[in-house]
Design an enzyme around this catalytic site. Structure first.
Site, PDB file in Angstrom:
ATOM      1  N   CYS A 208       0.817  -1.212   0.000  1.00  0.00           N
ATOM      2  CA  CYS A 208       0.000   0.000   0.000  1.00  0.00           C
ATOM      3  C   CYS A 208       0.855   1.269   0.000  1.00  0.00           C
ATOM      4  CB  CYS A 208      -0.972  -0.023   1.186  1.00  0.00           C
ATOM      5  SG  CYS A 208      -2.384   1.082   0.999  1.00  0.00           S
TER       6      CYS A 208
ATOM      7  N   HIS B  92      -3.369  -6.154   2.236  1.00  0.00           N
ATOM      8  CA  HIS B  92      -3.048  -6.198   3.655  1.00  0.00           C
ATOM      9  C   HIS B  92      -3.488  -7.557   4.212  1.00  0.00           C
ATOM     10  CE1 HIS B  92      -2.274  -1.841   3.869  1.00  0.00           C
ATOM     11  NE2 HIS B  92      -3.379  -1.659   3.170  1.00  0.00           N
TER      12      HIS B  92
END
Length: 237
Positions: free
Chosen positions: A93, A189
């Site tokens: 990310c 994630h």
């Protein structure tokens, strides 16, 4: 006994969705095979370990990324040299975005990256969020995405995989993540490696091969991890 050095970038600031778990997964999978890892936390102003075998970075809130952004960019030449030297990198990310050329915010502000990956990211009002799984050369990767930055790949990067259920890099072209040599970026994630054991072993094998060691890893019983991945895939977004 082989000991790999894992450099963990900004473990306090860039761990909002449990990305530190990727460090734990790699170390445990080494230990189960009679090897180990030296984990070095790299905070703002700290030097990168010269013997880094695998570099890991996670995601964080926008405020946290602002705090570490200047420090990250100051490491640009060193990170590019490490990538050229074959150091394995897994960035999630926010650190994935910073490995690219730049991030253009939705109000037109340009945040420079380090140019390790041939990607650019543009801020938007659209948030891509939910469980996601992608098809890759190393099997299915399973994680959770939550980002409003939309990433496009240039010709110097290949997608890590193709989305099955999620939005991926930009919600348009079904790509997710980016790969260049031994450098990997992704929005997954979770932590992604906890439910993607084949990919975890791919990173370890590449790091061992770069050191001139046997990259073949003893098989492990991954039934629990794969079962957890199956459950996550079946959950609604």
């Amino acid at each position: 006994m082989s000991v790999l050095t894992l450099a963990h970038l900004y473990p306090r600031e860039m761990n909002i969705y449990g990305d530190t778990g990727n460090v734990l997964v790699l170390r445990k999978r080494l230990q189960w095979r009679g090897m180990d890892a030296k984990v070095v936390g790299v905070h703002v102003g700290d030097p990168l370990p010269p013997d880094t075998d695998i570099l890991l970075g996670g995601g964080g809130q926008d405020a946290a990324q602002g705090e570490i952004g200047r420090d990250f960019v100051s490491r640009g030449a060193e990170l590019r040299a490490m990538a050229d030297d074959g150091v394995v990198m897994l960035t999630i990310c926010g650190t994935y975005q910073l490995l690219g050329h730049h991030f253009l915010t939705k109000d037109g502000r340009r945040i420079e990256g380090v140019g390790v990956l041939d990607v650019i990211t543009t801020g938007s009002d659209q948030r891509l969020i939910g469980n996601n799984n992608i098809d890759t050369d190393w099997g299915r990767l399973v994680g959770f995405e939550n980002h409003s930055g939309l990433t496009d790949l240039g010709p110097g990067a290949q997608p890590l995989g193709r989305t099955v259920a999620g939005r991926g890099n930009n919600g348009k072209d079904q790509t997710e993540g980016a790969v260049r040599d031994n450098v990997f970026g992704t929005y997954l994630h979770g932590p992604v490696l906890a439910k993607s054991p084949r990919f975890a072993d791919e990173l370890l094998s590449r790091a061992l091969a770069r050191r001139g060691e046997d990259p073949e890893l003893e098989p492990l019983d991954d039934s629990l991890a794969l079962g957890a991945a199956d459950v996550a895939v079946r959950r609604p977004r």
